[in-house]
Structure formats: C-alpha cells, structure tokens
Design a protein around this motif. Sequence first.
Motif, short mmCIF file in Angstrom:
data_model
loop_
_atom_site.label_atom_id
_atom_site.label_comp_id
_atom_site.label_asym_id
_atom_site.label_seq_id
_atom_site.Cartn_x
_atom_site.Cartn_y
_atom_site.Cartn_z
N ASP A 34 -118.08 -16.87 -64.76
CA ASP A 34 -117.43 -17.29 -63.52
C ASP A 34 -115.92 -17.16 -63.59
O ASP A 34 -115.27 -17.79 -64.41
N LEU A 35 -115.36 -16.36 -62.68
CA LEU A 35 -113.91 -16.19 -62.67
C LEU A 35 -113.26 -17.32 -61.87
O LEU A 35 -113.78 -17.75 -60.85
N VAL A 36 -112.11 -17.77 -62.36
CA VAL A 36 -111.39 -18.85 -61.69
C VAL A 36 -109.99 -18.44 -61.25
O VAL A 36 -109.34 -19.15 -60.50
N PHE A 37 -109.54 -17.28 -61.74
CA PHE A 37 -108.20 -16.82 -61.36
C PHE A 37 -108.10 -15.32 -61.61
O PHE A 37 -108.61 -14.81 -62.61
N GLU A 39 -105.03 -12.44 -61.67
CA GLU A 39 -103.59 -12.14 -61.56
C GLU A 39 -103.46 -10.69 -61.14
O GLU A 39 -103.76 -9.78 -61.91
N VAL A 55 -105.16 -9.33 -64.71
CA VAL A 55 -105.76 -10.26 -65.67
C VAL A 55 -106.82 -11.06 -64.92
O VAL A 55 -106.52 -11.66 -63.89
N GLU A 57 -109.39 -14.20 -65.20
CA GLU A 57 -109.57 -15.38 -66.04
C GLU A 57 -110.87 -16.09 -65.69
O GLU A 57 -111.10 -16.45 -64.55
N SER A 58 -111.70 -16.26 -66.69
CA SER A 58 -112.91 -17.05 -66.52
C SER A 58 -112.59 -18.48 -66.92
O SER A 58 -111.46 -18.80 -67.27
N VAL A 59 -113.59 -19.35 -66.84
CA VAL A 59 -113.37 -20.74 -67.25
C VAL A 59 -112.80 -20.76 -68.66
O VAL A 59 -111.90 -21.53 -68.97
N LYS A 60 -113.29 -19.87 -69.50
CA LYS A 60 -113.01 -19.94 -70.92
C LYS A 60 -111.87 -19.03 -71.40
O LYS A 60 -111.18 -19.38 -72.34
N ALA A 61 -111.70 -17.85 -70.79
CA ALA A 61 -110.78 -16.89 -71.40
C ALA A 61 -110.14 -15.97 -70.36
O ALA A 61 -110.63 -15.84 -69.24
N ALA A 62 -109.04 -15.35 -70.79
CA ALA A 62 -108.35 -14.37 -69.94
C ALA A 62 -108.61 -12.97 -70.49
O ALA A 62 -108.59 -12.77 -71.69
N SER A 82 -107.62 -16.95 -53.28
CA SER A 82 -108.30 -18.20 -52.96
C SER A 82 -109.76 -18.18 -53.41
O SER A 82 -110.37 -19.22 -53.58
N VAL B 36 -121.39 -20.84 -66.58
CA VAL B 36 -120.63 -22.01 -67.04
C VAL B 36 -120.34 -22.99 -65.91
O VAL B 36 -120.42 -24.21 -66.07
N MET B 37 -120.02 -22.47 -64.73
CA MET B 37 -119.65 -23.35 -63.62
C MET B 37 -120.82 -24.24 -63.21
O MET B 37 -120.69 -25.45 -63.11
N ARG B 289 -103.40 -22.25 -59.37
CA ARG B 289 -104.76 -21.87 -59.78
C ARG B 289 -104.83 -21.25 -61.16
O ARG B 289 -105.90 -21.07 -61.71
N GLN B 290 -103.69 -20.85 -61.70
CA GLN B 290 -103.75 -20.06 -62.93
C GLN B 290 -103.92 -20.95 -64.16
O GLN B 290 -103.10 -21.83 -64.42
N PRO B 291 -104.99 -20.71 -64.95
CA PRO B 291 -105.17 -21.51 -66.16
C PRO B 291 -104.07 -21.24 -67.18
O PRO B 291 -103.51 -20.15 -67.25
N ARG B 293 -103.59 -21.45 -71.24
CA ARG B 293 -104.53 -21.49 -72.37
C ARG B 293 -103.89 -22.00 -73.66
O ARG B 293 -102.67 -22.11 -73.77
N GLY B 312 -106.87 -25.35 -73.16
CA GLY B 312 -106.61 -25.14 -71.74
C GLY B 312 -107.69 -24.30 -71.11
O GLY B 312 -108.28 -23.45 -71.76
N GLY B 313 -107.96 -24.57 -69.87
CA GLY B 313 -108.97 -23.79 -69.16
C GLY B 313 -109.06 -24.29 -67.74
O GLY B 313 -108.06 -24.71 -67.15
N PHE B 314 -110.27 -24.24 -67.20
CA PHE B 314 -110.48 -24.63 -65.83
C PHE B 314 -111.46 -25.79 -65.81
O PHE B 314 -112.41 -25.81 -66.59
N ARG B 343 -97.88 -15.14 -70.49
CA ARG B 343 -97.66 -13.70 -70.34
C ARG B 343 -96.31 -13.40 -69.67
O ARG B 343 -96.23 -12.63 -68.72
#
Lengths: 122, 364
Positions: A34-37, A39, A55, A57-62, A82, B36-37, B289-291, B293, B312-314, B343
């Motif tokens: 699941d992507l959350v952001f 860039e 870039v 970004e999922s919940v866990k990683a970019a 959004s 995961v969500m 919105r940007q995580p 990390r 860090g995360g969401f 970055r």
Amino acid sequence: MSKTYFTEDHEWIRVEGETATVGITDYAQEQLGDLVFVELPETGKTLKKGDAAVVVESVKAASDVYAPVDGEVTEVNEALSSEPALVNGAPMDGGWLWKMKLSDKSQLEGLMDEAGYKATIA
Amino acid sequence: MSDLKHLPLESLHEEAGARFGAFAGWRMPLTYPAGVMKEHLHTREKAGLFDISHMQLFTIEGANTAAFLSRACPLDAAALEAGKSKYTVLLNEKAGIIDDLIVTRLGSDRFMVVANAGNAAKDEAHFRFVARDFDVKIDALDRVFLALQGPEAESILLGAGLDLADLSFMTAAEPRENWFAARSGYTGEDGFEVALPEEEARRFAEKILADERVIWIGLAARDSLRLEAGLCLHGQDLDETIDPASAAILWAIPKKIRESGDFIGAEALRRTIAEGPVRVRVGLKPDGRQPVRTGALLLNEEGQTVGKVTSGGFGPSVGHPIAMGFVAPGYREPGTMLVAEVRGNRLPIAVHPLPFTPHRYRKG
C-alpha cells in the motif's frame, strides 16, 4: 496508436508519437504494498535514462522509480498527492506517474514488450 | 536467504499467501494478500493473528531466581507476584539497553522471560554470564509463539477452546502443560500472546483462523501498529548506547530500584538521571503526507542538528505519517517544531505525545 514498453525495473512507458506516459507495473505495486506517498518531479525537469524520477513510499519503505528513457517532464499525476493508493488500484491506468517528451526515441528499442516483461517476472 | 531460520508453521503462512522477508535471522511473513493497511486496521477493529515464534522464551528457575533477575535487570523480582508480568530491560555496565524483555513470575522460584529474536543469543550469553554468581537454571524453550491482538481476541480464543478471560493486562498463566499465555502484546490493543509446543500449534492456529473475525498479520503491520502505540523496537529505538532515562522508559523501573537497586548498570543509570540525559526519545508527527524514515536528521530553526529519527512510517489508523526519534532535551516538549531532512528536502515535523493511538489494554 500507442505502444507500451517495459523495463527490468518494473516501469511501463506508453508512447504516443513524441510523448510518453510512465508508471510502475502491477507486479511492482504488489511488491511495494500500500502506497501512502508519491514524490513527483517538477514539470519541465530534464530526465536522463536511469535517473530517480519519482519516489514511491509504502507504509514501510521508500523506493525510487527510474526514468526509462531520456526526456523532459511535461505533466505529473496530481491526483496522487491526495490519493497515492491509485497506483495500487490501477497502476497502468489512473495510477500513472508522469508524462514526458522523449528526446531520443531510439532508446525505446532497448526496452521489453509486454510478453518479454511477463517472462521476466514469471 | 539460505541461512535463515524457518518458522515451524511456515507452510501455514505459505498457504495463506504470505510474502516473506528476512528479519533478525528469520524468514518471516511481511504481509499477506490483504496488505499492510488492511491488516493494521483489521487488528484494531477485530483481531489479528501474528506468528511471533522468532521471539525467544526462557524459563529461569531455582531458589535464587528473583535475586538473579534483580541483578540482571532493574527489577524488583521478589516483589513480582506469581502470574504478573513486567516490562523491563537488560542493561550493560553503562546502562545501555542490551534488550527489552517481558519477565513473568510463574511460581515462587520460576520465571518466564520473553526476549527479542535478534538479541536472543546475546541475551542468553549475558544471562549465563550473570548467572555464574547465582544458583539458577536457564532454559531456552522451543515453542511456537502466537499473538492474537485486538478487541475480539478474548472471545476468539474462547471459541478456540482457550478461556483466558480471567487474565488482565500484564498477567499470565500456564493453561496447559508446556503452554504459556499472557495478556500482553505489541500493538496497543487488548490481546494475548500464547506459546505452545509445535505439535499442538498448527491445530490451534487453524482453530483461531476458522473464526471469520481473524486474519494473519505480517511484520509490516506489526511495525506500524507498535509505532502508533509508541512502543520501542530494539535495534532501532533502543540499543546498547541508549539508557532507560534517554529512552523515556523509566516508568518501567520502580522508584525504589532506581534509587537503591543493585542491578548491572545501576551506577551509570543513577548518574544519567542525576545529570539529565543528553537526548530523549519523543514522538514526531511530520506535517503533510510524506513519511520521515529511520535515520533522518532533525534540525532546529537555526539549521543545527538536534536529533535523529529512529522509527518512521505511516500510521494507518491515524491516517498520517508518524515517527519516533531522539532529540536534545530542550526540544522534547510536544508542539516543538523541528525540520526533518529527507532526500535533501526539509520537512516540518512536530514533537508529538506518545502514543499516537490510545492504548486499549484490559486493565485489571
């Protein structure tokens, strides 16, 4: 008439004349989760093949998404600001990432067609 | 990947469509097809089943056990009642945190210790080293360890034939021979952690999964759940250079023990408490919105580095990025605005109270 190419890094590029739309494949979005952001690059930015353009970004990683070919960014998918999950839901449609003007169409010859790409992830 | 340890119930996870990854030397399910969500939200709404067999259980027994544990950990083990659990830490001489643990008193001379997977071997060696001066027997147990977390956990376990309704948060029991069940977890929700022999585990897991309120939850959601709950992950938020005062977990050490306990690291910890830590753990909420990390630097308004993000995360339940990190004490107050470097971009980030989601433990 458009033609879609694929890269080893799990991007797709749909070419219409001198312009192209770029995104990530269904396989890639599934791997990322699941992507959350997202860039996105600036419109007008010049990309070289292999540059990190986006870039995701999922919940866990970019993770980076690379430019499959050289060109200039002409439009980005603002809807992703959004609703980044569009990439998960429709990676090759509403979840496109950016559009670009191609500077060297011969670079497309090095990319895979759908059958070739599917063989790499099978 | 070939040297990784395999979960005893691995085939069950494969059947469930898990995606695996390496964690602390184990091949672990990261996510299941729900993603995961959904896994995260489902746990808070109903219940999620986690295979945490990578974690290590030890029994420690012998007439000297309470004294031994009070030496190894900043703990008043003698005062711990049978059936009660306590969150504690294993410290080195500098009061650096070797691991964080849950210690449960099973009986007058028997205790159970639950340790993190990645630290299990180190913990065992440390325990055995400290144990030279004590008459205790330390056994590393071979168990399947399952966590069922979420508001429906108690009734689901009852349906699976395990009645743990009498347990309250941070109490535990041995419901069957070689079983261990605690009302505890790593999500901020009510829930249980049940260790049992491998031969009985598959059938037990299948009974739990037969309840339609339950889905498997992978490590990815385990991480986002614990981060929302403000809980530390050793190796990221805690390590051997961080003491309990800096980590803001002094609540886990009784006042009397802080002042006069004879645990390893006592002197160093007392000094840190007296002088005040040079950095402290805080919650962080990125603007937008940007995580942000692990590893991102935190700057003050003048552009000086004043801290670092450690997790860090969401946060799927709160619906925005969340993080934890360490800052110089002058920046610890909630609401303090800092800047995180991601970055090359500078993102505003606020010090935020922990937890991000309220704990919903079933207190006794």
